[in-house]
Enzyme design. Sequence first.
Site, short mmCIF file in Angstrom:
data_model
loop_
_atom_site.label_atom_id
_atom_site.label_comp_id
_atom_site.label_asym_id
_atom_site.label_seq_id
_atom_site.Cartn_x
_atom_site.Cartn_y
_atom_site.Cartn_z
N CYS A 97 -15.58 2.75 2.97
CA CYS A 97 -16.80 2.36 2.27
C CYS A 97 -16.53 1.05 1.54
N CYS A 102 -18.88 -0.70 -3.31
CA CYS A 102 -18.55 -1.25 -4.64
C CYS A 102 -17.92 -2.64 -4.52
N CYS A 111 -15.42 -8.76 -16.00
CA CYS A 111 -16.56 -7.96 -15.55
C CYS A 111 -17.75 -8.14 -16.51
N ASP A 134 0.78 -1.24 0.00
CA ASP A 134 0.00 0.00 0.00
C ASP A 134 0.82 1.29 0.00
N CYS A 144 -15.19 9.99 -3.39
CA CYS A 144 -15.28 8.64 -2.80
C CYS A 144 -15.42 8.73 -1.27
C1 B12 Z 1 -4.86 6.19 -3.37
C2 B12 Z 1 -5.58 4.94 -2.95
C3 B12 Z 1 -6.93 5.04 -2.63
C4 B12 Z 1 -7.75 6.28 -2.93
C5 B12 Z 1 -8.05 6.32 -4.45
C6 B12 Z 1 -8.62 5.00 -4.98
C7 B12 Z 1 -8.46 4.78 -6.46
N1 B12 Z 1 -9.35 3.98 -7.01
O1 B12 Z 1 -7.52 5.29 -7.07
C8 B12 Z 1 -8.98 6.07 -2.00
C9 B12 Z 1 -8.73 6.76 -0.67
C10 B12 Z 1 -10.31 6.58 -2.57
C11 B12 Z 1 -8.94 4.57 -1.81
C12 B12 Z 1 -10.05 3.81 -1.47
C13 B12 Z 1 -10.03 2.43 -1.29
N2 B12 Z 1 -8.93 1.66 -1.22
CO1 B12 Z 1 -7.13 2.27 -1.69
N3 B12 Z 1 -5.40 2.65 -2.35
C14 B12 Z 1 -4.90 3.71 -2.88
C15 B12 Z 1 -3.44 3.43 -3.34
C16 B12 Z 1 -2.49 3.96 -2.28
C17 B12 Z 1 -3.09 4.00 -4.71
C18 B12 Z 1 -4.13 3.71 -5.81
C19 B12 Z 1 -3.79 4.43 -7.09
O2 B12 Z 1 -2.67 4.36 -7.56
N4 B12 Z 1 -4.76 5.16 -7.65
C20 B12 Z 1 -4.58 5.84 -8.89
C21 B12 Z 1 -5.50 5.21 -9.93
C22 B12 Z 1 -5.28 5.83 -11.31
O3 B12 Z 1 -5.09 3.88 -9.97
P1 B12 Z 1 -6.08 2.66 -9.66
O4 B12 Z 1 -7.39 3.13 -9.21
O5 B12 Z 1 -5.35 1.72 -8.75
O6 B12 Z 1 -6.28 2.12 -11.12
C23 B12 Z 1 -5.44 1.24 -11.75
C24 B12 Z 1 -6.27 0.19 -12.50
O7 B12 Z 1 -7.64 0.48 -12.33
C25 B12 Z 1 -5.79 0.27 -13.90
N5 B12 Z 1 -6.65 0.85 -14.92
C26 B12 Z 1 -6.83 2.14 -15.15
N6 B12 Z 1 -7.56 2.30 -16.26
C27 B12 Z 1 -7.85 1.09 -16.73
C28 B12 Z 1 -8.59 0.69 -17.82
C29 B12 Z 1 -8.73 -0.67 -18.06
C30 B12 Z 1 -9.52 -1.07 -19.26
C31 B12 Z 1 -8.15 -1.60 -17.17
C32 B12 Z 1 -8.31 -3.06 -17.40
C33 B12 Z 1 -7.41 -1.18 -16.06
C34 B12 Z 1 -7.28 0.16 -15.86
O8 B12 Z 1 -4.65 1.07 -13.92
C35 B12 Z 1 -4.71 2.02 -12.87
C36 B12 Z 1 -3.32 2.51 -12.60
O9 B12 Z 1 -2.49 1.41 -12.19
C37 B12 Z 1 -3.46 1.85 -3.40
C38 B12 Z 1 -2.10 1.20 -3.11
C39 B12 Z 1 -1.15 1.33 -4.29
N7 B12 Z 1 0.03 1.82 -4.06
O10 B12 Z 1 -1.51 1.00 -5.42
C40 B12 Z 1 -4.54 1.48 -2.36
C41 B12 Z 1 -5.43 0.27 -2.67
C42 B12 Z 1 -5.86 0.41 -4.09
N8 B12 Z 1 -6.59 0.50 -1.80
C43 B12 Z 1 -7.13 -0.59 -1.34
C44 B12 Z 1 -8.36 -0.65 -0.65
C45 B12 Z 1 -8.66 -1.93 0.12
C46 B12 Z 1 -9.26 0.42 -0.71
C47 B12 Z 1 -10.74 0.43 -0.29
C48 B12 Z 1 -11.48 -0.87 -0.59
C49 B12 Z 1 -10.84 0.76 1.22
C50 B12 Z 1 -12.25 0.92 1.77
N9 B12 Z 1 -13.02 -0.14 1.90
O11 B12 Z 1 -12.65 2.00 2.12
C51 B12 Z 1 -11.30 1.63 -1.12
C52 B12 Z 1 -11.79 1.18 -2.50
C53 B12 Z 1 -12.22 2.32 -3.37
C54 B12 Z 1 -12.02 2.04 -4.85
N10 B12 Z 1 -13.10 1.78 -5.58
O12 B12 Z 1 -10.87 2.09 -5.34
C55 B12 Z 1 -6.35 -1.82 -1.79
C56 B12 Z 1 -7.17 -2.50 -2.89
C57 B12 Z 1 -7.01 -4.01 -2.94
C58 B12 Z 1 -7.72 -4.58 -4.15
N11 B12 Z 1 -8.07 -5.85 -4.05
O13 B12 Z 1 -7.95 -3.91 -5.11
C59 B12 Z 1 -4.97 -1.18 -2.29
C60 B12 Z 1 -4.33 -1.90 -3.46
C61 B12 Z 1 -4.02 -1.23 -1.06
C62 B12 Z 1 -3.45 -2.63 -0.83
N12 B12 Z 1 -2.15 -2.79 -0.92
O14 B12 Z 1 -4.16 -3.59 -0.58
N13 B12 Z 1 -7.70 4.06 -2.06
S1 SF4 Z 2 -19.47 -5.22 -9.61
FE1 SF4 Z 2 -18.02 -3.95 -10.79
S2 SF4 Z 2 -16.04 -4.92 -10.46
FE2 SF4 Z 2 -17.59 -6.46 -9.89
S3 SF4 Z 2 -17.95 -7.65 -11.78
FE3 SF4 Z 2 -19.46 -5.99 -11.74
S4 SF4 Z 2 -18.48 -4.36 -12.94
FE4 SF4 Z 2 -16.85 -5.79 -12.37
S1 SF4 Z 3 -18.79 2.62 -3.67
FE1 SF4 Z 3 -16.56 2.45 -3.98
S2 SF4 Z 3 -16.02 4.22 -5.25
FE2 SF4 Z 3 -18.08 4.60 -4.41
S3 SF4 Z 3 -17.77 5.78 -2.55
FE3 SF4 Z 3 -17.79 3.63 -1.93
S4 SF4 Z 3 -15.62 2.94 -2.00
FE4 SF4 Z 3 -15.76 4.90 -3.13
#
Ligand code: B12
Ligand code: SF4
Ligand code: SF4
Length: 339
Positions: free
Chosen positions: A230, A233, A177, A123, A203
Amino acid sequence: MSAVDQIRRLAREVGFDDCRIAAAAEAAHAGEFREWIADGCHGEMAWMERTPERRCDPREVLAGCRSVVCLALNYYPGRTAGEGYRIARYAWNDDYHDIVEKMLKRMDEGMVALGGVQRYYVDTGPVLERDHATAAGLGWSGKSTVQIHPRLGTWTFLAELLTTLELPADPPFGDHCGKCVRCMDACPTQAITAPHRVDARRCVSYLTIEHKGSIPEEFREAIGDRLYGCDECLEVCPWNRFAQVSREARFHAREEVFALKPRDFLGLDDEAFRGLFAKSPIKRIKRARFLRNVCVVLGNTGAVEDLPALRGAAEDPDPLIAEHAAWALARVTARLGGS
Ligand code: B12
Ligand code: SF4
Ligand code: SF4
């Protein structure tokens, strides 16, 4: 036994549920990440803007990095805990960072013996963890952006070791998905603004954990009874149908916390707060932000018996608590017919 087989065995022994390998390369969605930052979706998380070149490419983090060992740990603690509020399941008990880091340290020691040099993260490192997990076939990145594991569902922590060892990469698993959009429909604040994109500023997880100041009024009602984080999702994802409760008891609900009602939390002073949430991720947000969240929940769900505690909170010397308590008092009073 080959190096990769030894690493997988080690991962099982230290307690991870799955271990797969990605080649060290620029993250597949580095471009999307840069756009996300440019659009300001990270809100106040300024640390996410720093050193993007490192975050997007593990070879910039560890010189000579050849492979990324991607790990998943099931933390699912069960379906419900607590009455009158919800806490995101990852925070039901001890902080996973501490637990997983110790597991990674043991993995590192084993990999040093194989001749590798490693950097490991869970993380907190400059790594796009989900992108590497996706490349390694550790499930796929769902439309919610949550990484879905075909057997464990959404309830996994991700961790990784960047290593100089050249290991055979595993194939990706592919996106499963399909036409489903349940997570996008269920999100209470429409934070999933497009498939695979979460605007953190909307969020609830961000608003109740990362955001430091006053919670914008436009989101307070939608936060509902979510006290910390939260899971919406994640909860609605059909891939959770096979989810099993985690073997790790330190992720199961902490009874002393969940025995309390929202109004009881308002009675916690600094010391009591730190005691109740010792070793818990909740401790990091400190008393003022936590009580701010309690007031939002009570503003949405509170009744006549919550008024004395809210009146007390409205007098709190911390203006963050006092302001949210005043908001909650007005809401509860209005619901009770203005008396
Ligand atoms: C910042 C952060 C947050 C932020 C922003 C979340 C976000 N979605 O970006 C906030 C505070 C909102 C958050 C919330 C949560 N988080 Co958080 N968070 C992080 C952190 C530190 C960075 C994420 C990041 O880089 N975001 C930037 C965006 C651009 O990246 P991304 O969302 O990860 O998207 C990637 C993919 O989706 C993919 N992608 C993008 N576009 C596309 C398009 C296609 C077609 C495809 C296939 C893929 C793809 O590439 C992106 C870049 O790598 C990571 C740890 C880490 N270092 O990665 C943990 C992490 C993602 N979090 C985690 C968790 C558990 C949560 C929560 C569930 C906590 C909760 N219950 O409240 C929520 C889930 C919310 C959600 N829907 O994401 C876990 C997720 C585990 C998992 N199985 O996914 C992580 C990985 C920490 C860990 N080591 O376990 N988080
Ligand atoms: S709930 Fe969202 S992440 Fe899960 S299968 Fe449906 S589209 Fe994919
Ligand atoms: S449902 Fe997922 S994306 Fe929406 S507010 Fe809750 S954690 Fe964030």
